[in-house]
Write an enzyme that holds these catalytic residues in place. Sequence first.
Site, PDB file in Angstrom:
ATOM      1  N   HIS A 132       1.000  -1.080   0.060  1.00 32.96           N
ATOM      2  CA  HIS A 132       0.275   0.123   0.119  1.00 32.96           C
ATOM      3  C   HIS A 132       0.894   0.757   0.071  1.00 32.96           C
ATOM      4  CE1 HIS A 132      -3.264   2.881   1.720  1.00 32.96           C
ATOM      5  NE2 HIS A 132      -3.659   2.345   1.777  1.00 32.96           N
ATOM      6  N   ASP A 165       3.046  -4.670   8.327  1.00 28.29           N
ATOM      7  CA  ASP A 165       1.412  -4.166   7.927  1.00 28.29           C
ATOM      8  C   ASP A 165       0.704  -5.102   7.943  1.00 28.29           C
ATOM      9  OD1 ASP A 165      -0.453  -2.683   6.877  1.00 28.29           O
ATOM     10  OD2 ASP A 165       0.510  -1.926   5.509  1.00 28.29           O
ATOM     11  N   GLN A 174      -4.462  -5.840   6.228  1.00 25.04           N
ATOM     12  CA  GLN A 174      -4.970  -6.734   5.853  1.00 25.04           C
ATOM     13  C   GLN A 174      -5.081  -7.468   6.519  1.00 25.04           C
ATOM     14  OE1 GLN A 174      -7.518  -5.726   3.787  1.00 25.04           O
ATOM     15  NE2 GLN A 174      -7.340  -3.469   3.376  1.00 25.04           N
ATOM     16  N   LYS A 177     -10.625  -1.211   9.980  1.00 26.36           N
ATOM     17  CA  LYS A 177     -10.511  -3.304   9.343  1.00 26.36           C
ATOM     18  C   LYS A 177     -10.979  -4.693   9.880  1.00 26.36           C
ATOM     19  CE  LYS A 177      -7.357  -0.778   5.372  1.00 26.36           C
ATOM     20  NZ  LYS A 177      -8.509  -0.632   4.203  1.00 26.36           N
ATOM     21  N   CYS A 232      -4.769   2.350  -3.959  1.00 23.46           N
ATOM     22  CA  CYS A 232      -3.271   2.988  -2.951  1.00 23.46           C
ATOM     23  C   CYS A 232      -2.074   2.098  -3.457  1.00 23.46           C
ATOM     24  CB  CYS A 232      -3.903   3.223  -1.576  1.00 23.46           C
ATOM     25  SG  CYS A 232      -4.548   4.401  -1.423  1.00 23.46           S
TER      26      CYS A 232
END
Length: 405
Positions: free
Chosen positions: A120, A197, A200, A223, A361
């Site tokens: 991202h 990260d 997700q 999220k 993104c």
Amino acid sequence: MNLEQVRADFPILEQEVNGKPLVYLDNAASAQKPQAVMDAMTQYFRETHSNVHRGAHSLGDRATALFEGARETVRSQINAASANEIIWTRGTTEGINLVANGFYRSLKQGDEILVSRMEHHANIVPWQMLAEATGASLKVIEVTPEGELDQQSFRDQLSERTKVFAITAVSNVLGTINPTREMVAAAKEAGAYTLVDGAQAIPHLGADVQALDCDFYVFSGHKLFGPTGIGVLYGREDLLNEWPVYQTGGEMIHRVSFEGTSFQNSPYRFEAGTPAIAEAIGLATAMRYLDDLGHDGLHEAEAALDRRVDEWVADFPGLTRYGQAQNKVPVLSFWLEGLHPSDLGTLLDQQGIAIRTGHHCCMPLMEHFGIAGTARASFAFYNTVEEVDTFFQGLQRIQRLFTGK
């Protein structure tokens, strides 16, 4: 898992959009919130609201207990060693920027920062700016045609010059689950600091930061079926207590005088100003809600959705899928021949079906596939197999109307 009962926990799913029952398939952008989250935040505002940590009164004490209790919930859910390793942020983006800020004084020309092409923008641009400011180089792990990280590219790029390794655990475009633990271990052996990260990944897979053994892990509340405006940076306590502060102001200081200022230890040294108290409570409530449902049941529900998507895609003329990794979460990024993704999103919305379109993104990843963007349907445990069918039947109607197929 009783799916009917679970869906009743999410009141927003009961509405109609454009005269059709809402089919919400934009979960990778922001997931919906269970009633328990809304109730917890409302109860805080109705009964407990006060600023935290220094109030010499009962409301302040109760608010502080809820706020710090939320921090302990997050610690427990991601298996951090101490609540001092849990820093509240506004989201994944701020967490990455906070960590990147800490390298401005230490990186130099000849050092390297290693990221991947599927990141991202929030896990590219902060490192890009860091490289420009320090003279370090930004190196990129390439992606295979199937949408997996090229492990040979990773090995070729990783060296003793690699000082920072920042990787997404799950691609927001492709749904690919990366071999994060193995890659983190290799990067640490090379002497690099490691950041994962998890924005997700954590809604689908949960997180165990001690098993992952990364230096930093970041994720967002919205999220994870929690509120917007709140996120978490996990960092090893020994690192955080030495890390340069990101913002300055109230709360994060130890002592201020005109001769100089000293700062608190983690986590407070990174939490300048009044925090997002209700949002932290909401995020912790969302994590407990998922835990109460049982992660095995959630995984089974999502796997059933993914299988149904695969069945449709296998025999859908004119549909090009991007990302066919062996290990993935239920995300479908695609092009439908003869239709621009943005037009497709508008036409599906007319049928009550919510998806996302564009580059998500991830412009460098789109360049890799030679496209400007995709249509993306992303699924959560509260979606049904019937909604998968409704989505693809909607695509069929659009296809017949505009292409005659």
